[in-house]
Design a protein around this motif. Structure first.
Motif, PDB file in Angstrom:
ATOM      1  N   CYS A   3       0.835  -1.201   0.000  1.00  0.00           N
ATOM      2  CA  CYS A   3       0.000   0.000   0.000  1.00  0.00           C
ATOM      3  C   CYS A   3       0.873   1.256   0.000  1.00  0.00           C
ATOM      4  O   CYS A   3       1.788   1.380   0.808  1.00  0.00           O
ATOM      5  CB  CYS A   3      -0.894  -0.014   1.238  1.00  0.00           C
ATOM      6  SG  CYS A   3      -1.773   1.529   1.469  1.00  0.00           S
ATOM      7  N   CYS A   6       0.039   3.122   3.676  1.00  0.00           N
ATOM      8  CA  CYS A   6       0.397   2.607   4.994  1.00  0.00           C
ATOM      9  C   CYS A   6       1.416   1.471   4.961  1.00  0.00           C
ATOM     10  O   CYS A   6       1.840   0.983   5.999  1.00  0.00           O
ATOM     11  CB  CYS A   6      -0.859   2.174   5.758  1.00  0.00           C
ATOM     12  SG  CYS A   6      -1.601   0.658   5.111  1.00  0.00           S
ATOM     13  N   ASN A   8       1.000  -1.580   4.236  1.00  0.00           N
ATOM     14  CA  ASN A   8       0.384  -2.889   4.394  1.00  0.00           C
ATOM     15  C   ASN A   8       0.551  -3.679   3.097  1.00  0.00           C
ATOM     16  O   ASN A   8       0.396  -3.134   2.008  1.00  0.00           O
ATOM     17  CB  ASN A   8      -1.109  -2.668   4.726  1.00  0.00           C
ATOM     18  CG  ASN A   8      -1.911  -3.959   4.708  1.00  0.00           C
ATOM     19  OD1 ASN A   8      -1.393  -5.028   5.017  1.00  0.00           O
ATOM     20  ND2 ASN A   8      -3.176  -3.840   4.357  1.00  0.00           N
ATOM     21  N   CYS A  37      -6.046  -1.360  -0.536  1.00  0.00           N
ATOM     22  CA  CYS A  37      -5.464  -1.822   0.720  1.00  0.00           C
ATOM     23  C   CYS A  37      -6.557  -2.326   1.655  1.00  0.00           C
ATOM     24  O   CYS A  37      -7.585  -1.676   1.830  1.00  0.00           O
ATOM     25  CB  CYS A  37      -4.731  -0.650   1.368  1.00  0.00           C
ATOM     26  SG  CYS A  37      -4.078  -1.023   2.990  1.00  0.00           S
ATOM     27  N   CYS A  40      -6.201   0.258   5.116  1.00  0.00           N
ATOM     28  CA  CYS A  40      -6.592   1.672   5.155  1.00  0.00           C
ATOM     29  C   CYS A  40      -7.530   2.088   4.022  1.00  0.00           C
ATOM     30  O   CYS A  40      -8.072   3.190   4.021  1.00  0.00           O
ATOM     31  CB  CYS A  40      -5.357   2.577   5.170  1.00  0.00           C
ATOM     32  SG  CYS A  40      -4.530   2.672   3.576  1.00  0.00           S
ATOM     33  N   GLU A  42      -6.821   2.765   0.989  1.00  0.00           N
ATOM     34  CA  GLU A  42      -6.113   3.475  -0.082  1.00  0.00           C
ATOM     35  C   GLU A  42      -5.953   2.536  -1.273  1.00  0.00           C
ATOM     36  O   GLU A  42      -5.873   1.323  -1.091  1.00  0.00           O
ATOM     37  CB  GLU A  42      -4.723   3.830   0.445  1.00  0.00           C
ATOM     38  CG  GLU A  42      -4.143   5.218   0.248  1.00  0.00           C
ATOM     39  CD  GLU A  42      -4.923   6.243  -0.512  1.00  0.00           C
ATOM     40  OE1 GLU A  42      -5.734   6.935   0.122  1.00  0.00           O
ATOM     41  OE2 GLU A  42      -4.702   6.380  -1.721  1.00  0.00           O
TER      42      GLU A  42
HETATM   43 ZN    ZN Z   1      -3.002   0.995   3.380  1.00  0.00          ZN
END
Ligand code: ZN
Length: 131
Positions: A3, A6, A8, A37, A40, A42
């Protein structure tokens, strides 16, 4: 790929609708694809969706800010009406559309909205002439 927001690592491919809004106008793009993601929310669009997104955004901004005068002329021509005829239907002064199209006067926002509505539903023109 992780991501961008973040970090991830769990990104899932998703197809969804994306609605853009700008200056009170909105536009929905259907079937947009990208990786999102799970943490989050995103996401990144795939190249085609990304291009659609940026083009839609540009056209939305053009619609809101942009050349209202050219827009008015284009819509009037698409309705096959003279400036005087359209002025009669809209109940404005005879030279109003000439001024709007030359950019001398900024048309009132409700008039522009109405015109765009009529562009989508030309059958409303007849009723407008009657009310
Ligand atoms: Zn994220």
């Amino acid at each position: 790929m992780g991501c961008p927001a973040c970090g991830n690592s769990a990104m899932v491919a998703k197809e969804c609708d994306e609605t853009l809004t700008y200056g009170g106008q909105s536009l929905t793009l259907h079937g947009m694809r990208g990786d999102f993601c799970t943490a989050c929310g995103e996401g990144t669009w795939d190249p085609l969706s990304y291009r659609r997104y940026t083009e839609a955004q540009a056209s939305l901004i053009r619609t809101v800010k942009g050349d209202v005068s050219a827009d008015i002329r284009r819509i009037r021509k698409s309705l096959n009406l003279t400036q005087t005829e359209l002025a009669g239907i809209f109940g404005v002064g005879k030279v109003a559309f000439s001024r709007y199209e030359r950019g001398e006067t900024r048309p009132p926002a409700p008039l522009v909205k109405l015109l765009r509505l009529v562009e989508r539903h030309p059958e409303l023109l007849k009723e407008m002439a009657e009310v």
